[in-house]
Design an enzyme around this catalytic site. Structure first.
Site, PDB file in Angstrom:
ATOM      1  N   ASP A  43      39.799  53.382  12.577  1.00  0.00           N
ATOM      2  CA  ASP A  43      40.973  52.535  12.308  1.00  0.00           C
ATOM      3  C   ASP A  43      41.365  52.488  10.828  1.00  0.00           C
ATOM      4  O   ASP A  43      41.657  51.403  10.288  1.00  0.00           O
ATOM      5  CB  ASP A  43      40.726  51.112  12.824  1.00  0.00           C
ATOM      6  CG  ASP A  43      40.524  51.054  14.343  1.00  0.00           C
ATOM      7  OD1 ASP A  43      40.561  52.118  14.985  1.00  0.00           O
ATOM      8  OD2 ASP A  43      40.315  49.950  14.873  1.00  0.00           O
ATOM      9  N   ASP A  74      43.710  52.097  16.400  1.00  0.00           N
ATOM     10  CA  ASP A  74      44.007  50.911  17.183  1.00  0.00           C
ATOM     11  C   ASP A  74      45.473  51.067  17.599  1.00  0.00           C
ATOM     12  O   ASP A  74      46.332  51.344  16.750  1.00  0.00           O
ATOM     13  CB  ASP A  74      43.792  49.681  16.285  1.00  0.00           C
ATOM     14  CG  ASP A  74      43.274  48.467  17.014  1.00  0.00           C
ATOM     15  OD1 ASP A  74      42.499  48.610  17.983  1.00  0.00           O
ATOM     16  OD2 ASP A  74      43.639  47.336  16.604  1.00  0.00           O
ATOM     17  N   HIS A 118      48.088  49.265  20.056  1.00  0.00           N
ATOM     18  CA  HIS A 118      48.401  48.185  20.997  1.00  0.00           C
ATOM     19  C   HIS A 118      49.866  48.181  21.428  1.00  0.00           C
ATOM     20  O   HIS A 118      50.757  48.380  20.586  1.00  0.00           O
ATOM     21  CB  HIS A 118      48.110  46.828  20.350  1.00  0.00           C
ATOM     22  CG  HIS A 118      46.693  46.605  19.937  1.00  0.00           C
ATOM     23  ND1 HIS A 118      45.626  46.737  20.806  1.00  0.00           N
ATOM     24  CD2 HIS A 118      46.155  46.215  18.746  1.00  0.00           C
ATOM     25  CE1 HIS A 118      44.502  46.446  20.156  1.00  0.00           C
ATOM     26  NE2 HIS A 118      44.790  46.139  18.905  1.00  0.00           N
ATOM     27  N   HIS A 142      50.458  42.861  23.746  1.00  0.00           N
ATOM     28  CA  HIS A 142      49.006  42.897  23.946  1.00  0.00           C
ATOM     29  C   HIS A 142      48.373  41.506  23.970  1.00  0.00           C
ATOM     30  O   HIS A 142      48.765  40.615  23.197  1.00  0.00           O
ATOM     31  CB  HIS A 142      48.354  43.742  22.841  1.00  0.00           C
ATOM     32  CG  HIS A 142      46.941  44.140  23.157  1.00  0.00           C
ATOM     33  ND1 HIS A 142      45.856  43.619  22.494  1.00  0.00           N
ATOM     34  CD2 HIS A 142      46.453  44.992  24.090  1.00  0.00           C
ATOM     35  CE1 HIS A 142      44.752  44.153  23.001  1.00  0.00           C
ATOM     36  NE2 HIS A 142      45.088  44.979  23.965  1.00  0.00           N
ATOM     37  N   HIS A 155      49.311  43.480  15.111  1.00  0.00           N
ATOM     38  CA  HIS A 155      48.912  44.622  14.277  1.00  0.00           C
ATOM     39  C   HIS A 155      48.899  45.905  15.096  1.00  0.00           C
ATOM     40  O   HIS A 155      48.684  45.879  16.301  1.00  0.00           O
ATOM     41  CB  HIS A 155      47.516  44.385  13.672  1.00  0.00           C
ATOM     42  CG  HIS A 155      46.437  44.299  14.719  1.00  0.00           C
ATOM     43  ND1 HIS A 155      46.187  43.145  15.422  1.00  0.00           N
ATOM     44  CD2 HIS A 155      45.572  45.232  15.193  1.00  0.00           C
ATOM     45  CE1 HIS A 155      45.193  43.368  16.276  1.00  0.00           C
ATOM     46  NE2 HIS A 155      44.809  44.621  16.170  1.00  0.00           N
ATOM     47  N   LYS A 205      42.959  53.610  21.108  1.00  0.00           N
ATOM     48  CA  LYS A 205      42.255  52.595  21.898  1.00  0.00           C
ATOM     49  C   LYS A 205      43.008  51.273  21.798  1.00  0.00           C
ATOM     50  O   LYS A 205      43.795  51.072  20.878  1.00  0.00           O
ATOM     51  CB  LYS A 205      40.825  52.423  21.383  1.00  0.00           C
ATOM     52  CG  LYS A 205      40.779  51.945  19.939  1.00  0.00           C
ATOM     53  CD  LYS A 205      39.378  51.875  19.396  1.00  0.00           C
ATOM     54  CE  LYS A 205      39.345  51.389  17.972  1.00  0.00           C
ATOM     55  NZ  LYS A 205      39.892  50.031  17.766  1.00  0.00           N
ATOM     56  N   CYS A 248      35.535  46.704  14.673  1.00  0.00           N
ATOM     57  CA  CYS A 248      35.599  48.014  15.317  1.00  0.00           C
ATOM     58  C   CYS A 248      34.486  48.955  14.889  1.00  0.00           C
ATOM     59  O   CYS A 248      33.999  49.753  15.700  1.00  0.00           O
ATOM     60  CB  CYS A 248      36.973  48.621  15.107  1.00  0.00           C
ATOM     61  SG  CYS A 248      38.228  47.704  16.047  1.00  0.00           S
TER      62      CYS A 248
HETATM   63  C1  VGL Z   1      40.065  45.514  14.643  1.00  0.00           C
HETATM   64  C2  VGL Z   1      40.476  43.323  15.144  1.00  0.00           C
HETATM   65  C3  VGL Z   1      41.470  43.691  16.025  1.00  0.00           C
HETATM   66  C4  VGL Z   1      39.283  46.502  13.845  1.00  0.00           C
HETATM   67  C5  VGL Z   1      41.050  45.903  15.532  1.00  0.00           C
HETATM   68  O1  VGL Z   1      39.758  47.646  13.651  1.00  0.00           O
HETATM   69  O2  VGL Z   1      38.182  46.145  13.381  1.00  0.00           O
HETATM   70  N1  VGL Z   1      39.783  44.228  14.470  1.00  0.00           N
HETATM   71  N2  VGL Z   1      41.742  44.975  16.208  1.00  0.00           N
HETATM   72 ZN    ZN Z   2      43.383  45.538  17.378  1.00  0.00          ZN
END
Ligand code: VGL
Ligand code: ZN
Length: 214
Positions: free
Chosen positions: A18, A56, A58, A62, A91, A116, A161
């Site tokens: 990410d 990430d 979404h 979401h 996000h 994901k 993550c």
């Molecule tokens: C993440 C919170 C929500 C991450 C992703 O990449 O750590 N944290 N979505």
């Molecule tokens: Zn996320």
């Protein structure tokens, strides 16, 4: 036989988690100092013949977005069928600049970009298994099919993550090593200390990038 001081060989894969605009300063869910990971990742990446990037990814509606729960604010938690879910600021919405990889990231040999968190009703911190604990992303099977035995993790965020991916890597039978200075944490209500303890208990190793390039 190829060898290097760092012990990185073809059975190793760098997993860049990410490294997206959404987690950088100015992004939807900014991680403090998040962009500091980019030069560190760029420095270690050439040591790895194998690399996978995650995104990430979404949908706008979401379940993890506070904005989709009227009356709820970011960083509150709610109960979902699969457990407690943190409500995040919006996000990394699919197709937006926030979801793009950081423009300075240079991992040109990366062979797979794995997305994901695209199921509306289920979050996915882990690159291996969604937050329901059962839905696979296919990553373990992909890595196994390619002869990978050791996953080196970096990116954002250490305590979400990155940690969840490291723990699932161990569950899937891989050796797992977190490159600590190539990660930054969100650290929400003790999440970083908890993640570190969980990773230690699961046999996830912690190194610094200098241990690889040293
Ligand atoms: C993440 C919170 C929500 C991450 C992703 O990449 O750590 N944290 N979505
Ligand atoms: Zn996320």
């Amino acid at each position: 036989m190829p060898s290097s001081q760092s012990g990185i060989d073809e059975s190793c894969c760098l997993l860049v988690v990410d490294a997206q605009n959404g987690f950088m300063p100015g992004g939807g869910l900014p991680v403090a100092d998040g962009d500091a990971v980019v030069p560190v990742i760029n420095r270690v990446a050439p040591l790895f013949a194998n690399a996978v990037l995650t995104q990430d990814w979404h949908p706008a509606d979401h379940v993890s977005f506070a904005a989709n729960h009227p009356g709820r604010a970011p960083f509150e938690t709610i109960a979902l069928p699969y457990g407690t879910q943190v409500l995040w600021p919006t996000h990394c919405v699919q197709g937006t600049p926030d979801a793009e990889l950081h423009a300075g990231l240079r991992v040109t040999q990366a062979q797979l970009v794995l997305r994901k968190g695209f199921h509306r009703e289920v979050d996915s911190y882990s690159a291996f298994v969604e937050a329901d604990g059962t839905t696979t992303t296919g990553l373990a099977a992909y890595l196994q099919a390619r002869g990978i035995r050791h996953v080196y993790l970096c990116g954002l965020a250490t305590d979400y993550c990155v940690a969840w991916s490291a723990l699932d890597a161990r569950k899937a039978g891989f050796a797992a090593t977190v490159i600590e200075d190539a990660c930054r944490a969100i650290d929400l209500d003790g999440s970083l200390a908890r993640a570190r303890a969980d990773m230690e208990a699961a046999g996830v190793q912690r190194i610094l990038s200098a241990d690889l390039t040293g």
